[in-house]
Scaffold this active site. Sequence first.
Site, short mmCIF file in Angstrom:
data_model
loop_
_atom_site.label_atom_id
_atom_site.label_comp_id
_atom_site.label_asym_id
_atom_site.label_seq_id
_atom_site.Cartn_x
_atom_site.Cartn_y
_atom_site.Cartn_z
N VAL A 67 -11.18 -19.06 -8.99
CA VAL A 67 -11.71 -18.88 -10.05
C VAL A 67 -12.28 -20.03 -10.63
O VAL A 67 -13.41 -20.21 -11.07
CB VAL A 67 -11.02 -17.85 -11.05
CG1 VAL A 67 -11.81 -17.91 -12.52
CG2 VAL A 67 -10.88 -16.58 -10.47
N GLU A 101 -1.72 -7.88 -3.47
CA GLU A 101 -0.99 -9.12 -3.67
C GLU A 101 -0.09 -9.40 -2.37
O GLU A 101 -0.07 -8.42 -1.68
CB GLU A 101 0.28 -9.08 -4.75
CG GLU A 101 -0.99 -8.98 -6.20
CD GLU A 101 -1.40 -10.12 -6.87
OE1 GLU A 101 -0.75 -11.19 -6.54
OE2 GLU A 101 -2.65 -10.09 -7.26
N ASP A 126 -0.11 -4.69 -13.86
CA ASP A 126 -1.53 -5.24 -13.89
C ASP A 126 -2.43 -4.39 -14.64
O ASP A 126 -2.98 -4.73 -15.58
CB ASP A 126 -2.18 -5.33 -12.51
CG ASP A 126 -3.68 -6.03 -12.79
OD1 ASP A 126 -3.70 -7.12 -13.19
OD2 ASP A 126 -4.60 -5.24 -12.38
N LYS A 162 -3.72 -4.95 -18.71
CA LYS A 162 -5.25 -4.70 -19.22
C LYS A 162 -5.25 -3.72 -19.99
O LYS A 162 -5.98 -3.91 -21.18
CB LYS A 162 -6.16 -4.39 -18.04
CG LYS A 162 -6.32 -5.55 -17.09
CD LYS A 162 -7.25 -5.03 -15.74
CE LYS A 162 -7.10 -6.22 -14.92
NZ LYS A 162 -7.27 -5.71 -13.43
#
Lengths: 388, 388
Positions: free
Chosen positions: B23, B231, B242, B246
Amino acid sequence: MSATSGSPTRPVIPVYLVGAGLVGTQVLHQITLPHIAARLRIDVISNSKYQLEVAATSDRSNIGNILTLLPSSSSTSPKPVPEGFKVTKHTLEGFVQGLTQAESGGPRLLIDCTSSQIVAELYPQLLRSGISVVTPNKKAFSSSQALFADIQKSKSRRGLVYQESTVGAGLPIISTLNDLIATGDKINKIEGVLSGTLSYIFNEFSRPVKGGKAQSFSEIVKIAKEQGYTEPHPADDLSGSDVARKLCILSRLVPTLPALEKGFESVPTETLIPSELANIATGAEFVERLPEFDEHFEAMRKEAEDAGQVLRYVGVIDAKKGRVKCGLERYAFDHPFASSLSGSDNIISFHTARYAKRPLIVQGAGAGADVTAMGVVADCIRVAERLL
Amino acid sequence: MSATSGSPTRPVIPVYLVGAGLVGTQVLHQITLPHIAARLRIDVISNSKYQLEVAATSDRSNIGNILTLLPSSSSTSPKPVPEGFKVTKHTLEGFVQGLTQAESGGPRLLIDCTSSQIVAELYPQLLRSGISVVTPNKKAFSSSQALFADIQKSKSRRGLVYQESTVGAGLPIISTLNDLIATGDKINKIEGVLSGTLSYIFNEFSRPVKGGKAQSFSEIVKIAKEQGYTEPHPADDLSGSDVARKLCILSRLVPTLPALEKGFESVPTETLIPSELANIATGAEFVERLPEFDEHFEAMRKEAEDAGQVLRYVGVIDAKKGRVKCGLERYAFDHPFASSLSGSDNIISFHTARYAKRPLIVQGAGAGADVTAMGVVADCIRVAERLL
């Protein structure tokens, strides 16, 4: 009119609103929420005939009451208003030009909730005077390329333009497209159902019928008109020009596309108005005669259905081929434009180099005073964040 | 390190990037596009072990070449670098704290592309030093309420925080939710498929099978792992944590919801890990043993299918009831979460007072370095617009 921008310790931006109709009223309700009012202060509310000035010291917490002080544009003898308020007769043009001539050191903001071409053509002058513009008015961005270019040239760090609600009302469409382009993504195709009215008509007309008889096209248009989903004259929706304006607005944000010199008139647009009905004067007569053409629409619907598809009136920007057009297209039953669209929702898909396999999609109500005002007021907050 | 903010006539914001992985690398490529580089200047690129300082006068146009000068975090003996660059060994903590101690008059920006809790915990200190933070790192917003509150308290006009990519990567989710709330809309429910991995798994597993045999749950997880969608240890996806992170991030933006004291750990989260496999050490062994539980998953799938529904792993915020939870839900075949979702797409729907009849929906790739970077860089542009 007062152009003071508050005490030095608590800066606030004076705001002038033109167009106090349904959207303008909603904008006023949202923008006077306390956390926004701390940064944006409504100083003038105006319609095409009158302006209501609100003194800096007047209480703005009951905006509904304040709105009753603005005479309607058809009023001939305005009533007296309390201290701290002032009503003046004006022309829209004179009012906006007056703003550009007033002395002011600090940032100022005009919210244009009219659909006036006259106001739109004054944006460059406003911007050059350091007055920012926030608007859902499509005119400035979908008329001549000359006006659009003049607006771009007249923008500055103090004269900002935000226009989220010009396409899809409060849906994040303009900001998303701007972000994709600014960060270097490559637009391949943008495709959208951008008219709430045409969305409703084709969602009703073109849904797969399991047995039973489908409603005719003219029946659906008639109902849509009765329920206020169409313009008073449904031909104004069926012409596709509203979609062409929105497509013009979007395509001008994509730098690789050719300029549309005459704005929305340069967008190839399929009309749904039968040529025999092109010059019908009233909406009532139009609706009365539309059944003569039901067979034509039914044949198209049937042909699509037999192929496992539905009809949708869409705007398409094919950035690879440099082509922009509005018209009827067919989509397979499991396409998002077919399966997940209902009511008068808008839907738009961005196909880009990054969103290549599957597009980025935004969907939801694309019309209505409250959601249009939301896009406007969110833009106003951005202006305040940048200028204060 | 240089903290000069350019000449007075062309102000520019010095930018420090931590986390030079997939990223971070994409962020660097986007942020050095000429129109962005004119306002944001990369001064430091760093990983967990090293920092590469770039002198204000060095040419940044070939960021790919510059990146090769940063030693990998496993490197023990960095190579010499050309003039205008400087490599220093550091700890992440020391590096970030050093930034807060450096003298600087102008605005500065830290981009955190790590998933480090240590860096996240330094945000309040950065903000209090007038350093803005842009990040896709979920940690700061999904850990303890104390940290989150400290960040909110430490923000200022010079110390801004933007975090679009913490949910749904570049999709306009955080900004849309913020706009809805800021303009006074009332959130009723937010519902979303927020994990690309779980989206892929259930889109494959739970699609209506017309004849033929459905793929087993374990087969799909195995393929997803092989293709890099999960993963290294698929249990890290199947735990739902995860999604819980969020959901925690989103719910903290809704002012009416109760605080989640322990962050994502306070979100009731249904795990998809069979209890017998809760302590399997490696991803390989986990995948090998998962077939033992195929019958269990198949029974759930079949039960949903018989009711005309599909399974989706979703996060749900029921703002009316003040409840937040993650788990498997069932959706009818023609629901947007069923019909129009495919691949590893995210989808989120906002049900509000204004978007009441039908929700506002955003859909598209919710993971991937390029789209995550897009959200980050669009945020950086907003910081530049506000601070310059």
